[in-house]
Write an enzyme that holds these catalytic residues in place. Structure first.
Site, short mmCIF file in Angstrom:
data_model
loop_
_atom_site.label_atom_id
_atom_site.label_comp_id
_atom_site.label_asym_id
_atom_site.label_seq_id
_atom_site.Cartn_x
_atom_site.Cartn_y
_atom_site.Cartn_z
N VAL A 49 0.87 -1.18 0.00
CA VAL A 49 0.00 0.00 0.00
C VAL A 49 0.90 1.23 0.00
O VAL A 49 1.45 1.61 1.03
CB VAL A 49 -0.94 0.01 1.22
N LYS A 50 1.07 1.81 -1.18
CA LYS A 50 1.88 3.01 -1.31
C LYS A 50 1.01 4.24 -1.56
O LYS A 50 1.44 5.36 -1.34
CB LYS A 50 2.89 2.85 -2.44
N THR A 51 -0.20 4.03 -2.06
CA THR A 51 -1.08 5.14 -2.39
C THR A 51 -2.50 4.83 -1.92
O THR A 51 -2.81 3.69 -1.56
CB THR A 51 -1.13 5.38 -3.92
#
Length: 160
Positions: A49-51
């Site tokens: 989960v980066k964004t």
């Protein structure tokens, strides 16, 4: 090699104090340690989960939590997460919450989802195939409960 990323102290305020973020790519950093090796972890063992695009997918039924609390893609996804592209206004988590105040939509059978403009997803929204939701107006518009579907490998666009 060290990478430089220009940022601001407050990412919401482009006029706040400019700073440089220095980072090293893992591939380059590992070379600094004698005898170090890389371990390949299959994608189905983690959900990066980066964004907020990734977070929306993770909160949906495209992922399942197992009895031992692992997060896995739902079997129906065949190892491929949905491709989500949210309007830039949803870059931060608090803004994402305004998009999904009643919880995440169903993305179990969604290949791709694009949301443009200020939108609120009602409880019971289901996306299937490739879907684009657009609101070109000035204020928020609610996408009512229902199934929104792109068929035959074509994107379906719904204008609010």
């Amino acid at each position: 090699p060290v990478m430089k990323n220009a940022k601001t102290v407050d990412p919401r305020d482009k006029k706040s104090t400019p700073v440089l973020q220095l980072e090293t790519a893992m591939g380059a950093a590992i070379s600094c340690f004698e005898g170090a090796i890389a371990v390949v972890i299959p994608r189905e063992r983690f959900a990066p989960v980066k964004t907020t695009n990734d977070l929306l997918a993770l909160r949906s039924d495209a992922y399942q939590v197992t009895k031992d609390y692992r997060i896995l893609l739902a079997a129906g996804r065949k190892g491929v997460p949905p491709n989500i592209k949210l309007d830039g206004r949803y870059k931060f988590v608090d803004a994402l919450e305004t998009l999904i105040p009643n919880g995440a939509p169903s993305l179990l059978h969604c290949d791709s989802l694009e949301i443009e403009g200020e939108v609120v997803l009602a409880k019971g929204v289901v996306f299937k195939g490739a879907v684009v939701i657009k609101n070109s107006g000035a204020g928020p518009e609610t996408l009512v409960a229902g199934t929104y579907e792109g068929a035959d490998f074509k994107k379906a666009t719904y204008e609010l």
